[in-house]
Motif scaffolding. Structure first.
Motif, PDB file in Angstrom:
ATOM      1  N   VAL A  34       0.854  -1.196   0.000  1.00 14.94           N
ATOM      2  CA  VAL A  34       0.000   0.000   0.000  1.00 14.94           C
ATOM      3  C   VAL A  34       0.888   1.244   0.000  1.00 14.94           C
ATOM      4  N   LYS A  36       0.113   4.429  -0.784  1.00 10.62           N
ATOM      5  CA  LYS A  36      -0.550   5.743  -0.663  1.00 10.62           C
ATOM      6  C   LYS A  36       0.342   6.744   0.069  1.00 10.62           C
ATOM      7  N   MET A 161     -13.936  -8.023   0.742  1.00  7.63           N
ATOM      8  CA  MET A 161     -12.914  -7.257   1.461  1.00  7.63           C
ATOM      9  C   MET A 161     -13.505  -6.734   2.757  1.00  7.63           C
ATOM     10  N   MET A 163     -12.379  -4.682   6.778  1.00  4.67           N
ATOM     11  CA  MET A 163     -11.413  -4.109   7.717  1.00  4.67           C
ATOM     12  C   MET A 163     -11.885  -4.364   9.137  1.00  4.67           C
ATOM     13  N   SER A 202      -0.963  -3.906   8.252  1.00  5.07           N
ATOM     14  CA  SER A 202       0.309  -4.063   8.990  1.00  5.07           C
ATOM     15  C   SER A 202       0.102  -4.634  10.386  1.00  5.07           C
ATOM     16  N   ILE A 218      -0.764  -4.111   2.868  1.00  6.94           N
ATOM     17  CA  ILE A 218       0.196  -3.679   3.881  1.00  6.94           C
ATOM     18  C   ILE A 218       0.974  -2.445   3.431  1.00  6.94           C
ATOM     19  N   GLY A 219       0.872  -1.395   4.247  1.00  5.99           N
ATOM     20  CA  GLY A 219       1.534  -0.136   3.920  1.00  5.99           C
ATOM     21  C   GLY A 219       2.706   0.170   4.821  1.00  5.99           C
ATOM     22  N   SER A 220       2.416   0.588   6.052  1.00  3.89           N
ATOM     23  CA  SER A 220       3.477   1.132   6.906  1.00  3.89           C
ATOM     24  C   SER A 220       4.591   0.132   7.231  1.00  3.89           C
TER      25      SER A 220
HETATM   26  C1  LIG Z   1      -3.897   2.424   4.385  1.00  2.25           C
HETATM   27  C2  LIG Z   1      -4.675   1.184   4.221  1.00  2.25           C
HETATM   28  C3  LIG Z   1      -4.070  -0.059   4.429  1.00  2.25           C
HETATM   29  C4  LIG Z   1      -2.640  -0.247   4.884  1.00  2.25           C
HETATM   30  O1  LIG Z   1      -2.524   0.135   6.224  1.00  2.25           O
HETATM   31  P1  LIG Z   1      -1.146  -0.098   7.047  1.00  2.25           P
HETATM   32  O2  LIG Z   1      -1.596  -0.055   8.452  1.00  2.25           O
HETATM   33  O3  LIG Z   1      -0.248   1.027   6.679  1.00  2.25           O
HETATM   34  O4  LIG Z   1      -0.599  -1.401   6.649  1.00  2.25           O
HETATM   35  C5  LIG Z   1      -4.845  -1.197   4.199  1.00  2.25           C
HETATM   36  N1  LIG Z   1      -6.137  -1.116   3.805  1.00  2.25           N
HETATM   37  C6  LIG Z   1      -6.742   0.070   3.602  1.00  2.25           C
HETATM   38  C7  LIG Z   1      -8.167   0.084   3.153  1.00  2.25           C
HETATM   39  C8  LIG Z   1      -6.049   1.259   3.805  1.00  2.25           C
HETATM   40  O5  LIG Z   1      -6.657   2.432   3.603  1.00  2.25           O
END
Ligand SMILES: *Cc1c(COP(=O)(O)O)cnc(C)c1O
Length: 227
Positions: A34, A36, A161, A163, A202, A218-220
């Motif tokens: 990720v 962004k 999907m 969260m 993450s 996974i971003g951070s």
């Molecule tokens: C930013 C984001 C992520 C990644 O989040 P991290 O905590 O940085 O891994 C995953 N899913 C969605 C929908 C997000 O907006």
């Protein structure tokens, strides 16, 4: 080794380990980096290490990045809130849209994908956290969306999907992921293409892998914290 390469290697090792201990096949799991808010340079660097799937949550940012990076085998994932009037900006570029939960979004994706002679993979976002700001449909609305999507030629529905709640309570997170897996299994009977489960970030990807996740966002942990 650069920090980014090191982070990716550590994450890869952790995913591989988790697959071994839970009897999952690594090749069945897609790691979406990720990216962004992160610069093109970091995406290029991750690409150079072999990373091919990248996620963005703002449509114009995805468009700009996709137009700047011309890699034939890079796949873009839209994971953030969809504004229907901006779908036209990403239709030429995006391979996967994870955050679809309205009929009008499906119709617009279909229309814009047709204009580019493309088929876009879509995941239905389900709200599994009871936090309305996270978006997603109710469990009871999935069926209608899947049936409608199956009538659209340029949309290919591939999975669900979700969260989890933002909490330290691992039981609560696991229960949310379990719920999404149960919903997927339930709908797989009538929709055999619903093979993907996009869950895990993450902080909670290990729990998500244990509940059958096939797509980690996974971003951070890869690119470092966002400011
Ligand atoms: C930013 C984001 C992520 C990644 O989040 P991290 O905590 O940085 O891994 C995953 N899913 C969605 C929908 C997000 O907006």
């Amino acid at each position: 080794m650069s920090v980014l390469k090191k982070q990716l290697a550590i994450l890869e090792e952790s995913i591989t380990h988790q697959c071994l201990t839970s009897g999952r096949k690594r090749e069945k799991i897609t790691l979406i980096a990720v990216s962004k808010t992160k610069p093109l340079e970091m995406i290029r660097e991750a690409y150079a290490t072999g990373q091919r799937h990248f996620g963005e949550n703002r449509m114009q940012e995805l468009q700009e990045k996709a137009e700047s990076l011309k890699y034939d085998d890079l796949q873009w994932h839209m994971i953030g809130t969809l504004q229907t009037n901006k779908i036209k900006f990403i239709a030429a570029h995006v391979h996967w849209i994870h955050s679809v939960f309205k009929v009008k979004q499906l119709n617009e994706i279909n229309k814009r994908a047709a204009q580019h002679n493309r088929v876009i993979n879509v995941l239905i976002q389900v709200n599994i956290s009871d936090e309305p700001q996270k978006g997603g449909c109710k469990a009871s609305e999935i069926d209608e969306l899947l049936i409608h999507a199956s009538t659209l030629e340029h949309v290919h529905t591939r999975g669900l999907m979700g969260m989890a709640k933002f909490t330290d309570n691992e039981t609560s997170i696991s229960n949310s992921f379990q719920l999404l897996q149960d919903l997927q299994q339930q709908h797989l009977k009538n929709h055999p293409n619903l093979t993907e489960l996009s869950m895990g970030m993450s902080n909670d990807y290990v729990l998500a892998l244990n509940k059958g996740s096939t797509m980690l966002r996974i971003g951070s942990s890869i690119f470092g914290r966002r400011i």
